[in-house]
Scaffold this motif. Structure first.
Motif, mmCIF file in Angstrom:
data_model
loop_
_atom_site.group_PDB
_atom_site.id
_atom_site.type_symbol
_atom_site.label_atom_id
_atom_site.label_comp_id
_atom_site.label_asym_id
_atom_site.label_seq_id
_atom_site.Cartn_x
_atom_site.Cartn_y
_atom_site.Cartn_z
ATOM 1 N N ASN A 15 1.338 -0.902 -0.488
ATOM 2 C CA ASN A 15 -0.069 0.357 -0.337
ATOM 3 C C ASN A 15 0.520 1.024 0.125
ATOM 4 O O ASN A 15 0.281 2.327 -0.844
ATOM 5 N N PHE A 16 2.040 1.097 0.352
ATOM 6 C CA PHE A 16 2.664 2.640 0.812
ATOM 7 C C PHE A 16 3.638 2.777 -0.578
ATOM 8 O O PHE A 16 3.784 3.879 -1.085
ATOM 9 N N ILE A 17 4.049 1.298 -1.091
ATOM 10 C CA ILE A 17 4.156 1.718 -2.211
ATOM 11 C C ILE A 17 3.709 1.943 -3.562
ATOM 12 O O ILE A 17 3.980 2.912 -4.274
ATOM 13 N N THR A 18 2.240 2.055 -3.083
ATOM 14 C CA THR A 18 1.461 2.241 -4.477
ATOM 15 C C THR A 18 1.283 4.085 -4.221
ATOM 16 O O THR A 18 0.635 4.528 -5.386
ATOM 17 N N LYS A 19 0.947 4.113 -2.313
ATOM 18 C CA LYS A 19 0.208 5.508 -2.498
ATOM 19 C C LYS A 19 1.219 6.231 -3.183
ATOM 20 O O LYS A 19 0.657 7.620 -3.441
ATOM 21 N N PHE A 20 2.251 6.322 -2.833
ATOM 22 C CA PHE A 20 3.293 7.027 -2.880
ATOM 23 C C PHE A 20 4.317 7.194 -4.292
ATOM 24 O O PHE A 20 5.127 7.358 -4.457
ATOM 25 N N GLY A 21 3.915 5.820 -5.053
ATOM 26 C CA GLY A 21 4.560 5.532 -6.672
ATOM 27 C C GLY A 21 6.303 5.482 -6.598
ATOM 28 O O GLY A 21 6.682 6.028 -7.339
ATOM 29 N N LEU A 22 6.754 4.692 -5.883
ATOM 30 C CA LEU A 22 7.755 4.791 -5.272
ATOM 31 C C LEU A 22 7.553 3.312 -6.178
ATOM 32 O O LEU A 22 7.131 2.049 -6.118
ATOM 33 N N ASP A 23 9.434 2.923 -6.215
ATOM 34 C CA ASP A 23 10.028 2.068 -7.221
ATOM 35 C C ASP A 23 10.669 0.778 -6.111
ATOM 36 O O ASP A 23 11.042 0.712 -4.753
ATOM 37 N N LEU A 38 12.589 10.731 -0.769
ATOM 38 C CA LEU A 38 10.805 10.989 -0.421
ATOM 39 C C LEU A 38 11.100 11.997 0.888
ATOM 40 O O LEU A 38 11.515 12.109 1.711
ATOM 41 N N VAL A 39 10.819 12.946 0.352
ATOM 42 C CA VAL A 39 11.106 14.062 0.962
ATOM 43 C C VAL A 39 9.168 14.457 2.034
ATOM 44 O O VAL A 39 8.659 14.249 1.779
ATOM 45 N N ARG A 40 9.291 14.685 3.338
ATOM 46 C CA ARG A 40 8.208 14.677 4.331
ATOM 47 C C ARG A 40 8.574 16.434 4.832
ATOM 48 O O ARG A 40 9.459 16.776 5.659
ATOM 49 N N THR A 41 7.501 17.200 4.911
ATOM 50 C CA THR A 41 7.091 18.280 5.114
ATOM 51 C C THR A 41 7.240 18.717 6.592
ATOM 52 O O THR A 41 6.670 17.136 7.361
ATOM 53 N N SER A 42 7.197 19.523 6.757
ATOM 54 C CA SER A 42 7.223 19.518 8.646
ATOM 55 C C SER A 42 5.569 19.966 8.577
ATOM 56 O O SER A 42 4.221 20.520 8.038
ATOM 57 N N PRO A 43 4.793 19.052 9.687
ATOM 58 C CA PRO A 43 3.148 19.654 9.910
ATOM 59 C C PRO A 43 3.019 20.531 10.056
ATOM 60 O O PRO A 43 2.031 21.573 9.827
ATOM 61 N N ALA A 44 3.919 21.530 10.445
ATOM 62 C CA ALA A 44 3.821 23.211 11.235
ATOM 63 C C ALA A 44 3.345 23.346 9.902
ATOM 64 O O ALA A 44 2.699 25.794 9.816
#
Length: 463
Positions: A246-254, A296-302
């Motif tokens: 699910n994770f791979i599919t959701k974010f379009g990862l290889d 994969l970059v995760r931005t700040s929740p703030a």
């Protein structure tokens, strides 16, 4: 009747104590639960329990006199402990550069507290602070609420927000026992004074207990309870578990490529984030990273992702995870505190922690998140006083992070070259610091993630 009042301050408190198992565990220990919320009541629409009430608190807006006494208290606390790098850093950064009336007043507090910053003088400032709002309409309202509800214990899920001081004052006046949870691992050794004096304190670890007893000498050892933290409990709860597919599919990862996760700070302390992100992206394009990788970059929740738009256009191959946190109220004195996470975001974060191969961040708590999954961590600190970049290398001297560095649980990259070299080293031997990562988790968290909410609820029931 045992009745617990829970003060939910902000979005992180909501995540820790509402989206964990805490409320369900607390209902087993108490006959009634009342959540006194600094967030809008609408945030709690999906929580139906006959033992549970939600009461939205009127927002307290701090007046000038209250602000003045609070500044005296907080600056005095920093002056008293300025031998600690983080305390002194906040003391220096808070010194006004201008000469407005407000700035001159703050400068006078700095001068006064430089000479007088005893524990008794700090407590005196707090006494005056509380007296200054004791007759305010909102304080009287809080008193009436607590008189009517008669909670047997009042638990604050965050020890610092100053706008909750009148609610604490009301509890003290009514002789309702109070406790607070120390919000984060860096709070005691680098942040300002707590919002007030509580009867009991719940902390992450023995280390945090030692720090609390040092910085708050009036607190007795038996008033501090080591419980761990619910911040990480979702990582062991079935309701937040998803599959790798699910994770791979959701974010379009290889699925054939390694995943590097870069976790951003907010713009106030993470202005160098774009530099580090671009360094990794360039290295991937130029095949300087040995393994086949994806970023994969995760931005700040703030904050949102607007400051990264140029990078998104320049490097369309970067995958982005913008945390799904909802702003529940605007025009609040601490607007970032009014953002709450979605269940989807907690699932996304857990999946990211489970499936990423490497974490890169700027001395963030996310280092601990990834260590919990035994993932290698590289901390980027590209800026110093000489090179013109935002000086994030100073964070290496903060007490809480020096323990991370001295424990050899992370790698430190001070420029792009070091970062790429360390990425390659990590992919060559990802288990190299496994022992050190586990030791750091044991030091900083101190209790098993399993049963954290139950542990906290049981401790509160005995106070």
């Amino acid at each position: 009747m045992k009745k617990l009042g829970i003060v939910i301050t902000d979005g992180v408190g909501f995540r820790n104590f509402v989206m964990s198992d805490f409320l369900s565990e607390a209902t087993k220990e108490f006959d009634e639960i009342i959540v006194y919320s600094g967030l809008p009541e609408s945030c709690y629409q999906n929580f139906n329990n006959s033992k549970l009430q939600i009461k939205e608190l009127t927002v307290f807006n701090e007046g000038k006199i209250t602000w003045a006494f609070r500044k005296w208290k907080e600056i005095g606390h920093l002056q008293k402990h300025k031998d600690f790098y983080g305390m002194n850093d906040n003391l220096v950064s808070g010194y006004p550069k201008g000469n407005t009336i407000r700035s001159l007043f703050i400068k006078s507090i700095y001068a006064f507290t430089k000479l007088l910053h005893t524990n008794s003088s700090i407590l005196l400032a707090e006494k005056f602070q509380f007296l200054s709002f004791s007759r305010k309409k909102v304080t009287r309202e809080y008193l009436e609420i607590l008189k009517e509800d008669k909670p047997s214990h009042l638990f604050f899920t965050h020890q610092r927000p100053p706008y909750l001081a009148p609610f604490l004052y009301a509890a003290i006046q009514l002789k309702i026992p109070t406790s607070t949870f120390v919000f984060s691992w860096d709070n005691l050794a680098s942040k300002g004074r707590m919002l007030g004096t509580f009867d009991y304190f719940l902390v992450w670890s023995k280390l945090m207990k030692e720090e609390l007893l040092y910085f708050y000498p009036n607190v007795k050892s038996d008033e501090v309870k080591v419980v761990g933290t619910p911040q990480f409990e979702p990582y062991v709860l079935d309701k937040y578990k998803t599959t790798k597919e699910n994770f791979i599919t959701k974010f379009g990862l290889d699925p054939s490529k390694k995943i590097i996760c870069y976790s951003c700070a907010d713009v106030s302390i993470g202005p160098n984030d774009p530099i580090a992100i671009k360094a990794i992206a360039h290295a991937m394009r130029n095949k300087e990273i040995k393994e086949q990788t994806q970023l994969l970059v995760r931005t700040s929740p703030a904050e949102d992702d607007s400051r990264f738009r140029a990078i998104l256009e320049e490097f369309p191959e970067i995958i982005w995870n913008v945390p799904k946190w909802v702003l529940t109220r605007e025009n609040h004195q601490e607007s970032w505190s009014q953002r709450i996470p979605s269940e989807e975001d907690i699932k996304d974060l857990r999946s990211l922690l489970e499936n990423a191969d490497l974490s890169v961040n700027m001395c963030s708590t996310m280092s601990l998140d990834f260590m919990l999954f035994d993932k290698p961590v590289i901390n980027t600190v590209f800026g110093n006083l000489e090179n013109g970049l935002y000086n994030d290398q100073r964070f290496l001297n903060y007490v809480h992070y020096k323990k991370v560095i001295d424990g050899n649980s992370v790698m430190i990259a001070k420029n792009s070259r070091e970062l790429i070299e360390q990425i390659n080293e990590t992919f060559d031997n990802p288990e190299e610091r496994t022992k050190e990562r586990k030791a750091m988790i044991d030091l900083q968290i101190g209790q098993s993630l399993e049963g954290t909410s139950k542990r906290i609820a049981q401790v509160l029931s005995k106070l």
